[in-house]
Design an enzyme around this catalytic site. Structure first.
Site, PDB file in Angstrom:
ATOM      1  NE  ARG A 114      51.251 -38.766 -18.636  1.00 18.38           N
ATOM      2  CZ  ARG A 114      51.639 -39.779 -17.874  1.00 18.38           C
ATOM      3  NH1 ARG A 114      51.551 -41.013 -18.321  1.00 18.38           N
ATOM      4  NH2 ARG A 114      52.120 -39.552 -16.682  1.00 18.38           N
ATOM      5  CE  LYS A 136      41.463 -23.694 -32.422  1.00 21.96           C
ATOM      6  NZ  LYS A 136      41.114 -22.286 -32.592  1.00 21.96           N
ATOM      7  CD  GLU A 178      30.924 -21.115 -35.952  1.00 26.91           C
ATOM      8  OE1 GLU A 178      31.772 -20.681 -36.754  1.00 26.91           O
ATOM      9  OE2 GLU A 178      31.022 -20.975 -34.711  1.00 26.91           O
ATOM     10  CE  LYS A 217      37.537 -26.475 -37.405  1.00 29.42           C
ATOM     11  NZ  LYS A 217      36.610 -26.364 -36.274  1.00 29.42           N
ATOM     12  CD  GLU A 227      44.036 -20.394 -33.656  1.00 34.80           C
ATOM     13  OE1 GLU A 227      43.193 -21.315 -33.584  1.00 34.80           O
ATOM     14  OE2 GLU A 227      43.893 -19.300 -33.122  1.00 34.80           O
ATOM     15  NE  ARG A 232      41.978 -25.008 -35.849  1.00 29.46           N
ATOM     16  CZ  ARG A 232      41.814 -26.206 -35.365  1.00 29.46           C
ATOM     17  NH1 ARG A 232      42.834 -27.035 -35.319  1.00 29.46           N
ATOM     18  NH2 ARG A 232      40.633 -26.611 -34.924  1.00 29.46           N
ATOM     19  CG  ASN A 236      39.183 -17.761 -33.914  1.00 27.75           C
ATOM     20  OD1 ASN A 236      38.296 -18.202 -33.195  1.00 27.75           O
ATOM     21  ND2 ASN A 236      40.414 -18.218 -33.913  1.00 27.75           N
ATOM     22  CG  HIS A 239      34.393 -16.909 -33.658  1.00 27.06           C
ATOM     23  ND1 HIS A 239      34.009 -16.922 -34.979  1.00 27.06           N
ATOM     24  CD2 HIS A 239      33.954 -18.089 -33.144  1.00 27.06           C
ATOM     25  CE1 HIS A 239      33.397 -18.065 -35.236  1.00 27.06           C
ATOM     26  NE2 HIS A 239      33.346 -18.788 -34.148  1.00 27.06           N
ATOM     27  CG  HIS A 243      34.237 -16.025 -28.438  1.00 27.08           C
ATOM     28  ND1 HIS A 243      35.451 -16.561 -28.777  1.00 27.08           N
ATOM     29  CD2 HIS A 243      33.326 -16.990 -28.701  1.00 27.08           C
ATOM     30  CE1 HIS A 243      35.278 -17.799 -29.219  1.00 27.08           C
ATOM     31  NE2 HIS A 243      33.992 -18.077 -29.194  1.00 27.08           N
ATOM     32  CG  HIS A 254      29.389 -20.254 -30.286  1.00 24.71           C
ATOM     33  ND1 HIS A 254      30.431 -19.514 -29.759  1.00 24.71           N
ATOM     34  CD2 HIS A 254      29.828 -20.714 -31.483  1.00 24.71           C
ATOM     35  CE1 HIS A 254      31.445 -19.555 -30.600  1.00 24.71           C
ATOM     36  NE2 HIS A 254      31.112 -20.274 -31.652  1.00 24.71           N
TER      37      HIS A 254
HETATM   38  N1  LIG Z   1      35.865 -26.913 -30.879  1.00 23.39           N
HETATM   39  C1  LIG Z   1      35.620 -26.063 -31.839  1.00 23.39           C
HETATM   40  O1  LIG Z   1      36.348 -25.968 -32.832  1.00 23.39           O
HETATM   41  C2  LIG Z   1      34.383 -25.190 -31.750  1.00 23.39           C
HETATM   42  C3  LIG Z   1      33.977 -24.448 -32.868  1.00 23.39           C
HETATM   43  C4  LIG Z   1      32.785 -23.719 -32.774  1.00 23.39           C
HETATM   44  C5  LIG Z   1      32.053 -23.732 -31.592  1.00 23.39           C
HETATM   45  N2  LIG Z   1      32.497 -24.467 -30.527  1.00 23.39           N
HETATM   46  C6  LIG Z   1      31.735 -24.520 -29.279  1.00 23.39           C
HETATM   47  O2  LIG Z   1      30.494 -25.164 -29.571  1.00 23.39           O
HETATM   48  C7  LIG Z   1      29.531 -24.758 -28.595  1.00 23.39           C
HETATM   49  C8  LIG Z   1      28.227 -24.467 -29.295  1.00 23.39           C
HETATM   50  O3  LIG Z   1      27.780 -25.648 -29.904  1.00 23.39           O
HETATM   51  P1  LIG Z   1      26.235 -25.868 -30.244  1.00 23.39           P
HETATM   52  O4  LIG Z   1      25.707 -24.668 -30.901  1.00 23.39           O
HETATM   53  O5  LIG Z   1      26.134 -27.166 -30.912  1.00 23.39           O
HETATM   54  O6  LIG Z   1      25.559 -25.858 -28.799  1.00 23.39           O
HETATM   55  P2  LIG Z   1      25.019 -27.013 -27.833  1.00 23.39           P
HETATM   56  O7  LIG Z   1      25.930 -28.148 -27.774  1.00 23.39           O
HETATM   57  O8  LIG Z   1      24.669 -26.321 -26.556  1.00 23.39           O
HETATM   58  O9  LIG Z   1      23.667 -27.485 -28.552  1.00 23.39           O
HETATM   59  C9  LIG Z   1      22.624 -26.563 -28.730  1.00 23.39           C
HETATM   60  C10 LIG Z   1      21.302 -27.130 -28.197  1.00 23.39           C
HETATM   61  O10 LIG Z   1      20.821 -28.128 -29.094  1.00 23.39           O
HETATM   62  C11 LIG Z   1      20.466 -29.300 -28.369  1.00 23.39           C
HETATM   63  N3  LIG Z   1      20.630 -30.428 -29.282  1.00 23.39           N
HETATM   64  C12 LIG Z   1      21.784 -30.971 -29.734  1.00 23.39           C
HETATM   65  N4  LIG Z   1      21.529 -31.865 -30.685  1.00 23.39           N
HETATM   66  C13 LIG Z   1      20.207 -31.936 -30.841  1.00 23.39           C
HETATM   67  C14 LIG Z   1      19.343 -32.673 -31.700  1.00 23.39           C
HETATM   68  N5  LIG Z   1      19.802 -33.477 -32.657  1.00 23.39           N
HETATM   69  N6  LIG Z   1      17.997 -32.500 -31.572  1.00 23.39           N
HETATM   70  C15 LIG Z   1      17.504 -31.623 -30.649  1.00 23.39           C
HETATM   71  N7  LIG Z   1      18.276 -30.874 -29.829  1.00 23.39           N
HETATM   72  C16 LIG Z   1      19.612 -31.027 -29.935  1.00 23.39           C
HETATM   73  C17 LIG Z   1      21.377 -29.293 -27.170  1.00 23.39           C
HETATM   74  O11 LIG Z   1      20.870 -30.059 -26.119  1.00 23.39           O
HETATM   75  C18 LIG Z   1      21.398 -27.802 -26.837  1.00 23.39           C
HETATM   76  O12 LIG Z   1      20.267 -27.461 -26.084  1.00 23.39           O
HETATM   77  C19 LIG Z   1      30.118 -23.550 -27.881  1.00 23.39           C
HETATM   78  O13 LIG Z   1      30.522 -23.912 -26.597  1.00 23.39           O
HETATM   79  C20 LIG Z   1      31.326 -23.177 -28.727  1.00 23.39           C
HETATM   80  O14 LIG Z   1      32.353 -22.577 -27.977  1.00 23.39           O
HETATM   81  C21 LIG Z   1      33.638 -25.188 -30.592  1.00 23.39           C
END
Ligand SMILES: NC(=O)c1ccc[n+]([C@@H]2O[C@H](COP(=O)([O-])OP(=O)(O)OC[C@H]3O[C@@H](n4cnc5c(N)ncnc54)[C@H](O)[C@@H]3O)[C@@H](O)[C@H]2O)c1
Length: 355
Positions: A114, A136, A178, A217, A227, A232, A236, A239, A243, A254
């Protein structure tokens, strides 16, 4: 090095940003029971650093890199490994990676017994400016993004630009997606972006703007963690369409889809008179600095129809989206599904015609 605190009614999160943050703060976990979640790319680059920092006996779960790992299958595997490793309630899940790792590790931490301690160590620009902060967590399911998740604040977020040194250029562009979104929400960030158009990828600029985005943020999350008031939801911006396209086309990441979504939604915002003039042109220019050209997809109507799954929609068949408004402010538009699809198709036609 800078610090930002997010205190809400029930939680407290501290974000440490800047060069040297990892070396300064990560070793504090060496004496604790830790469970690292990372992905195959990050593990490839940083395994020695992780072993050195957290001890070479700390259990590590390595996700296959990429969005397709944000699923039940891997969530279950993480949780099962945590049980096998005898993780206790006072143990720490340490998420070291991009948004994919952060989202699924955060969800696992929120579910295990939990809820156990969570530390985010974001290694992509996108995760540093956005996803690691605010609590999130999520996985995708049945072709719907982030449909299963929780709000669960990390106790600490360690944002160190050192990790960006190995990040491919494409992922820097995703992070800029972003960042430009924050530019459409915050006058100061917008000014910094327009004044530094020529050095958007410069490490010193990125370090500074990362702090500004996290600050924005944090201010939002303090006031509307779950939200509920609508504040909040502004995060988006872009998005809804982003999305929808991400679900349909899949090939890009993304952050790139956020930029494409913003570009299309800017067209809708201008059409409805909520954004316009030089400001709209400048935002488009910023977007095109990163993606060069907005794609004019042929089957864009089918892709837009995926927006029906967006969590912001309060009524079925009506699409609610947050779009740029006047400088520093967003606006919310709700359109009927047919109207939304028609306007997205119109925007694609404009791009095709080079308008
Ligand atoms: N929780 C939230 O508030 C929130 C907000 C925005 C996006 N997201 C989510 O985040 C995700 C996208 O995140 P992302 O763009 O970081 O993608 P990701 O985690 O897939 O990373 C992108 C790529 O970079 C590589 N990588 C990571 N760090 C590295 C480094 N230091 N050196 C070399 N390669 C590296 C990873 O292996 C991957 O291939 C989506 O699923 C999206 O829905 C969540």
């Amino acid at each position: 090095m800078k610090e930002i605190e997010i205190s809400t009614k029930t939680t407290q999160s501290i974000i440490r940003c800047g060069k040297g943050a990892f070396e300064a703060y990560a070793p504090a976990y060496k004496d604790k029971q830790t469970f690292i979640v990372t992905d195959s790319n990050v593990f490839g680059y940083y395994r020695h650093l992780l072993w050195r920092t957290f001890g070479d006996r700390t259990p590590i779960y390595i996700l296959p890199a990429g969005e397709s790992s944000k699923t039940f299958r891997y969530l279950r595997e993480i949780l099962q490994k945590m049980i096998d490793e005898g993780m206790r309630r006072n143990g720490y899940v340490i998420a070291v990676g991009g948004g994919v790792v952060g989202d699924i590790a955060g969800l696992a931490a929120s579910l295990y017994m939990r809820g156990i301690h969570l530390v985010q160590i974001p290694t992509t620009l996108l995760a540093q400016v956005d996803s690691s902060v605010g609590g999130k967590t999520a996985i995708d399911c049945k072709n719907i993004k982030n449909v299963i998740g929780s709000f669960y604040q990390p106790e600490e977020v360690i944002v160190d630009p050192v990790f960006l040194e190995t990040l491919p250029d494409r992922e820097i562009r995703c992070g800029l997606g972003e960042i430009i979104k924050y530019g459409a929400l915050d006058k100061d960030i917008y000014s910094k972006l327009t004044e530094n158009e020529a050095r958007l990828k410069d490490p010193a600029f990125l370090e500074d703007i990362t702090y500004s985005c996290i600050n924005h943020k944090a201010n939002v999350v303090r006031l509307d963690e779950r939200e509920t008031t609508g504040l909040r939801k502004t995060l988006n911006l872009g998005h809804t369409t982003g999305h929808a396209f991400e679900l349909y086309y899949r090939k890009k990441s993304h952050g790139e889809f956020v930029l494409i979504g913003m570009y299309y939604e800017l067209y809708i915002a201008e059409k409805h008179g909520v954004c316009g003039g030089r400001y709209a042109e400048n935002l488009k220019k910023l977007i095109l600095k990163v993606i060069k050209k907005a794609p004019a997809y042929e089957d864009v109507g089918k892709a837009a129809a995926m927006a029906k799954y967006d969590k912001k929609n309060a009524q079925s068949m009506r699409i609610s989206m947050v779009v740029p408004g006047v400088e520093g402010k967003s606006a919310e538009l709700t359109l009927g599904m047919d109207e939304y699809i028609a306007e997205i198709e119109e925007c694609a036609a404009h791009i095709r015609e080079g308008k």
